[in-house]
Scaffold this active site. Structure first.
Site, PDB file in Angstrom:
ATOM      1  N   ASN A  23       0.805  -1.225   0.000  1.00 36.45           N
ATOM      2  CA  ASN A  23       0.000   0.000   0.000  1.00 36.45           C
ATOM      3  C   ASN A  23       0.834   1.269   0.000  1.00 36.45           C
ATOM      4  O   ASN A  23       0.297   2.374   0.022  1.00 36.45           O
ATOM      5  CB  ASN A  23      -0.979  -0.022   1.168  1.00 36.45           C
ATOM      6  CG  ASN A  23      -2.033  -1.094   0.977  1.00 36.45           C
ATOM      7  OD1 ASN A  23      -2.166  -1.657  -0.115  1.00 36.45           O
ATOM      8  ND2 ASN A  23      -2.754  -1.415   2.031  1.00 36.45           N
ATOM      9  N   ARG A  92      -9.015  -2.425  -8.350  1.00 39.59           N
ATOM     10  CA  ARG A  92      -9.891  -1.269  -8.188  1.00 39.59           C
ATOM     11  C   ARG A  92      -9.141  -0.073  -7.644  1.00 39.59           C
ATOM     12  O   ARG A  92      -9.491   1.065  -7.888  1.00 39.59           O
ATOM     13  CB  ARG A  92     -11.084  -1.590  -7.320  1.00 39.59           C
ATOM     14  CG  ARG A  92     -10.691  -1.924  -5.899  1.00 39.59           C
ATOM     15  CD  ARG A  92     -11.764  -1.648  -4.932  1.00 39.59           C
ATOM     16  NE  ARG A  92     -12.259  -0.292  -5.022  1.00 39.59           N
ATOM     17  CZ  ARG A  92     -11.660   0.766  -4.470  1.00 39.59           C
ATOM     18  NH1 ARG A  92     -10.516   0.636  -3.855  1.00 39.59           N
ATOM     19  NH2 ARG A  92     -12.199   1.963  -4.573  1.00 39.59           N
ATOM     20  N   CYS A 116     -15.696  -4.189  -4.458  1.00 48.24           N
ATOM     21  CA  CYS A 116     -14.776  -5.334  -4.385  1.00 48.24           C
ATOM     22  C   CYS A 116     -15.334  -6.272  -3.323  1.00 48.24           C
ATOM     23  O   CYS A 116     -16.443  -6.123  -2.837  1.00 48.24           O
ATOM     24  CB  CYS A 116     -13.370  -4.875  -4.031  1.00 48.24           C
ATOM     25  SG  CYS A 116     -13.195  -4.433  -2.304  1.00 48.24           S
ATOM     26  N   PRO A 122     -16.658   3.343  -2.639  1.00 43.69           N
ATOM     27  CA  PRO A 122     -16.918   4.644  -3.260  1.00 43.69           C
ATOM     28  C   PRO A 122     -15.630   5.430  -3.479  1.00 43.69           C
ATOM     29  O   PRO A 122     -14.627   5.205  -2.790  1.00 43.69           O
ATOM     30  CB  PRO A 122     -17.812   5.330  -2.231  1.00 43.69           C
ATOM     31  CG  PRO A 122     -17.553   4.651  -0.947  1.00 43.69           C
ATOM     32  CD  PRO A 122     -17.234   3.220  -1.294  1.00 43.69           C
ATOM     33  N   ILE A 123     -15.675   6.316  -4.447  1.00 46.28           N
ATOM     34  CA  ILE A 123     -14.515   7.195  -4.686  1.00 46.28           C
ATOM     35  C   ILE A 123     -14.945   8.658  -4.686  1.00 46.28           C
ATOM     36  O   ILE A 123     -14.259   9.527  -5.234  1.00 46.28           O
ATOM     37  CB  ILE A 123     -13.825   6.848  -6.032  1.00 46.28           C
ATOM     38  CG1 ILE A 123     -14.789   6.991  -7.202  1.00 46.28           C
ATOM     39  CG2 ILE A 123     -13.226   5.442  -5.999  1.00 46.28           C
ATOM     40  CD1 ILE A 123     -14.096   6.951  -8.561  1.00 46.28           C
ATOM     41  N   ASP A 124     -16.096   8.946  -4.078  1.00 41.78           N
ATOM     42  CA  ASP A 124     -16.617  10.318  -4.077  1.00 41.78           C
ATOM     43  C   ASP A 124     -15.628  11.311  -3.463  1.00 41.78           C
ATOM     44  O   ASP A 124     -15.494  12.451  -3.941  1.00 41.78           O
ATOM     45  CB  ASP A 124     -17.963  10.373  -3.343  1.00 41.78           C
ATOM     46  CG  ASP A 124     -17.865   9.817  -1.934  1.00 41.78           C
ATOM     47  OD1 ASP A 124     -17.320   8.702  -1.759  1.00 41.78           O
ATOM     48  OD2 ASP A 124     -18.291  10.494  -0.980  1.00 41.78           O
ATOM     49  N   LEU A 125     -14.876  10.869  -2.457  1.00 44.38           N
ATOM     50  CA  LEU A 125     -13.925  11.791  -1.810  1.00 44.38           C
ATOM     51  C   LEU A 125     -12.741  12.081  -2.736  1.00 44.38           C
ATOM     52  O   LEU A 125     -12.227  13.204  -2.783  1.00 44.38           O
ATOM     53  CB  LEU A 125     -13.428  11.199  -0.487  1.00 44.38           C
ATOM     54  CG  LEU A 125     -14.516  10.870   0.546  1.00 44.38           C
ATOM     55  CD1 LEU A 125     -13.891  10.292   1.805  1.00 44.38           C
ATOM     56  CD2 LEU A 125     -15.357  12.091   0.873  1.00 44.38           C
ATOM     57  N   ARG A 399      -2.231 -11.043  -4.148  1.00 42.50           N
ATOM     58  CA  ARG A 399      -2.286  -9.590  -4.329  1.00 42.50           C
ATOM     59  C   ARG A 399      -1.423  -8.871  -3.293  1.00 42.50           C
ATOM     60  O   ARG A 399      -0.918  -7.773  -3.541  1.00 42.50           O
ATOM     61  CB  ARG A 399      -3.737  -9.096  -4.200  1.00 42.50           C
ATOM     62  CG  ARG A 399      -4.640  -9.453  -5.371  1.00 42.50           C
ATOM     63  CD  ARG A 399      -5.988  -8.780  -5.231  1.00 42.50           C
ATOM     64  NE  ARG A 399      -5.808  -7.392  -4.885  1.00 42.50           N
ATOM     65  CZ  ARG A 399      -6.531  -6.760  -3.957  1.00 42.50           C
ATOM     66  NH1 ARG A 399      -7.471  -7.409  -3.298  1.00 42.50           N
ATOM     67  NH2 ARG A 399      -6.313  -5.480  -3.683  1.00 42.50           N
TER      68      ARG A 399
HETATM   69  C1  EPZ Z   1      -6.609   1.723   1.659  1.00 43.92           C
HETATM   70  O1  EPZ Z   1      -7.800   1.543   0.915  1.00 43.92           O
HETATM   71  C2  EPZ Z   1      -5.884   0.392   1.577  1.00 43.92           C
HETATM   72  N1  EPZ Z   1      -5.594   0.071   0.182  1.00 43.92           N
HETATM   73  C3  EPZ Z   1      -6.758  -0.703   2.186  1.00 43.92           C
HETATM   74  O2  EPZ Z   1      -5.986  -1.901   2.168  1.00 43.92           O
HETATM   75  C4  EPZ Z   1      -7.070  -0.340   3.633  1.00 43.92           C
HETATM   76  O3  EPZ Z   1      -7.937  -1.314   4.170  1.00 43.92           O
HETATM   77  C5  EPZ Z   1      -7.746   1.036   3.679  1.00 43.92           C
HETATM   78  O4  EPZ Z   1      -6.894   2.011   3.033  1.00 43.92           O
HETATM   79  C6  EPZ Z   1      -7.998   1.506   5.105  1.00 43.92           C
HETATM   80  O5  EPZ Z   1      -6.799   1.547   5.790  1.00 43.92           O
HETATM   81  C7  EPZ Z   1      -4.549   0.679  -0.417  1.00 43.92           C
HETATM   82  O6  EPZ Z   1      -3.867   1.499   0.155  1.00 43.92           O
HETATM   83  C8  EPZ Z   1      -4.278   0.265  -1.848  1.00 43.92           C
HETATM   84  P1  EPZ Z   1     -10.058   4.385   2.473  1.00 43.92           P
HETATM   85  P2  EPZ Z   1      -8.706   2.821   0.539  1.00 43.92           P
HETATM   86  O7  EPZ Z   1     -10.299   5.303   1.352  1.00 43.92           O
HETATM   87  O8  EPZ Z   1      -7.844   3.980   0.273  1.00 43.92           O
HETATM   88  C9  EPZ Z   1     -14.688   5.176   2.568  1.00 43.92           C
HETATM   89  C10 EPZ Z   1      -5.565  -4.145   1.751  1.00 43.92           C
HETATM   90  O9  EPZ Z   1      -6.049  -5.154   2.284  1.00 43.92           O
HETATM   91  N2  EPZ Z   1     -14.496   6.007   1.374  1.00 43.92           N
HETATM   92  O10 EPZ Z   1      -9.174   4.830   3.591  1.00 43.92           O
HETATM   93  O11 EPZ Z   1      -9.682   2.404  -0.501  1.00 43.92           O
HETATM   94  C11 EPZ Z   1     -14.470   3.704   2.272  1.00 43.92           C
HETATM   95  O12 EPZ Z   1     -15.652   3.116   1.749  1.00 43.92           O
HETATM   96  C12 EPZ Z   1      -6.472  -2.998   1.380  1.00 43.92           C
HETATM   97  O13 EPZ Z   1      -4.341  -3.966   1.519  1.00 43.92           O
HETATM   98  C13 EPZ Z   1     -15.558   6.777   0.898  1.00 43.92           C
HETATM   99  O14 EPZ Z   1     -16.645   6.753   1.453  1.00 43.92           O
HETATM  100  O15 EPZ Z   1      -9.474   3.016   1.910  1.00 43.92           O
HETATM  101  C14 EPZ Z   1     -14.105   3.145   3.628  1.00 43.92           C
HETATM  102  O16 EPZ Z   1     -15.286   2.886   4.344  1.00 43.92           O
HETATM  103  C15 EPZ Z   1      -7.933  -3.327   1.610  1.00 43.92           C
HETATM  104  N3  EPZ Z   1     -15.363   7.537  -0.200  1.00 43.92           N
HETATM  105  C16 EPZ Z   1     -13.362   4.306   4.305  1.00 43.92           C
HETATM  106  O17 EPZ Z   1     -13.671   5.479   3.534  1.00 43.92           O
HETATM  107  C17 EPZ Z   1     -14.151   7.606  -0.842  1.00 43.92           C
HETATM  108  O18 EPZ Z   1     -14.024   8.350  -1.847  1.00 43.92           O
HETATM  109  C18 EPZ Z   1     -11.851   4.158   4.342  1.00 43.92           C
HETATM  110  O19 EPZ Z   1     -11.455   3.871   3.016  1.00 43.92           O
HETATM  111  C19 EPZ Z   1     -13.095   6.820  -0.347  1.00 43.92           C
HETATM  112  C20 EPZ Z   1     -13.278   6.038   0.780  1.00 43.92           C
END
Ligand code: EPZ
Length: 425
Positions: A23, A92, A116, A122-125, A399
């Protein structure tokens, strides 16, 4: 069919080295798109997600090469600005390329990343942060069409609604191509974000504050190539410590920053393990049955990492007492529970809460991984179970874990892999 065959019940003894952090490598590879030159990144594990990122870089026109754990990326010439649907579906988190492609080329085309195994992603943020920098993003036909109507991205003050790791990283990368200064507040504080900042500064960017909730980026125009060594993977370390807690024995992990694992080692110590930490190593010994611990609530860093929830749960499934898990980060991160119950675990799930009642023993079973960390959890449980387990679905595990079976075998585990090695894309 790729499968692990695991004969459980053998304690683990020895020393293992933790490979570089997936990551951290992924956003750093995306960051190389910003560099009008050659970047050299050391300590990169050979994982399917890393191979997917290299395929994206090549699709964009970059020249990539790997020599051992060193990846070289020459992004002097970037001819593309899209991430093809096949590669978006392969990984993703490829959305992390959006900010860098837009900042480098002025446009970007990505298909919408689906959800996934962990539920909707979501990617709204990500999109709102990049729009705040002056981008126009149209979502149509299942794809994102991004452009910069004003010609240049403009620095801004932006507060993330959630400390999202990916959105923080995307905003940082996009802000590197903006005029003026961008201040990102409520930024995620993960160590991988600090690592990304270190690479960006080596490439000539002016980025400060990573690791805190406020990250400041001052646009400096194009970046040159940077050289960087990726930090060790704290989740791989947490997984190996959970394996030792499950199987018993004594394991020393090198290249591990104990400070990044403290919430995990605190739980394992409370459960009855003896944990000793040094500047770059952690040793865990388990010779008594594990006990239940106080409730474990997953949270953004520095809270208990959601990625460590499945392997730690697998270790605590065998022992005495009861542990309550509350999964606050993802909707569907208990897909390993049914498989653990097939091994004799006593776990009940109610929404985001899982109640784990320790049982005296687990027995081997036919198992199937449904996601990356859930699959690793099944390996952890099988190592501590009596008898033979066969685990399929290794594409999930590949992965995020490089040669997991070789590492565990070096510690005395009876684990073999049938079928081929890591699949090429
Ligand atoms: C990163 O995912 C990691 N992946 C994840 O690791 C990890 O579980 C996660 O951070 C939390 O630590 C990578 O770095 C490639 P988030 P990411 O955005 O960035 C919500 C693994 O096993 N959200 O911090 O996708 C989201 O749904 C993977 O190595 C929105 O609502 O996680 C979640 O509930 C799995 N809108 C929360 O935020 C957005 O636009 C935290 O997600 C983005 C996120």
């Amino acid at each position: 069919m790729n499968a692990y065959i695991i004969e459980g019940g053998r304690p683990l003894y020895g020393t293992a080295r933790v490979h570089g952090a997936k990551n951290s490598v992924l956003p750093i590879l995306a960051a190389t798109v910003l560099c009008q030159g050659t970047s050299v990144i050391h300590n990169c594990p050979d994982l399917s997600d890393v191979r997917a990122s290299l395929a994206i870089l090549e699709h964009l026109g970059c020249k990539v090469a790997r020599a051992g754990d060193t990846i070289t990326v020459d992004a002097s010439v970037v001819t593309g600005n899209d991430v093809p649907d096949r590669l978006m579906r392969e990984m993703r988190s490829s959305v992390i390329f959006l900010g860098a492609i837009l900042a480098r080329t002025g446009a970007a085309e990505l298909s919408m990343p689906g959800g996934c195994e962990l539920g909707p992603r979501p990617i709204d943020l990500h999109l709102s942060a990049i729009r705040a920098l002056g981008a126009e993003i149209r979502e149509e036909g299942g794809a994102l069409h991004c452009s910069i109507p004003g010609g240049r991205l403009q620095g801004c003050e932006y507060a993330l609604a959630l400390p999202s790791v990916g959105a923080t990283e995307n905003a940082m990368l996009c802000a590197c191509g903006a005029e003026g200064t961008t201040v990102i507040t409520n930024a995620a504080r993960e160590p991988e974000i600090v690592d990304l900042q270190t690479f960006l500064r080596a490439a000539g960017a002016d980025v400060r504050g990573a690791g805190s909730s406020v990250v400041t980026v001052r646009g400096v125009g194009g970046l040159h190539g940077g050289e960087h060594t990726v930090l060790p993977d704290r989740i791989v370390a947490a997984t190996l410590l959970s394996a030792a807690a499950s199987a018993g024995g004594e394991v020393e992990l090198l290249d591990t920053d104990y400070r990044q694992l403290s919430t995990v080692t605190a739980v394992l110590a409370e459960a009855g393990c003896r944990v000793r930490s040094g500047p770059d190593r952690v040793t865990l010994r388990r010779d008594q049955p594990l006990k239940g611990v106080r409730p474990i609530r997953t949270a953004p860093y520095p809270g208990f990492p959601t990625d460590a929830q499945p392997p730690v749960m697998a270790a605590l499934a065998k022992g005495t007492g009861t542990t309550v898990f509350v999964e606050n980060m993802f909707e569907s991160r208990y897909r390993h529970v049914d498989e653990l119950c097939r091994m004799g675990a006593d776990i009940r799930v109610e929404g985001r809460v899982a109640v784990v009642c320790g049982v005296e023993r687990l027995h081997g079973a036919g198992l199937r991984a449904a996601d990356l960390r859930g699959g690793a959890a099944l390996v952890v449980a099988a190592l501590g179970a009596e008898g033979r387990s066969e685990l399929t679905g290794l594409d999930h595990i590949d992965r995020g874990y490089q040669e997991l079976e070789a590492t565990l075998r070096s510690l005395g585990a009876d684990i073999t892999r049938t079928g081929g090695p890591l699949q090429n894309l």
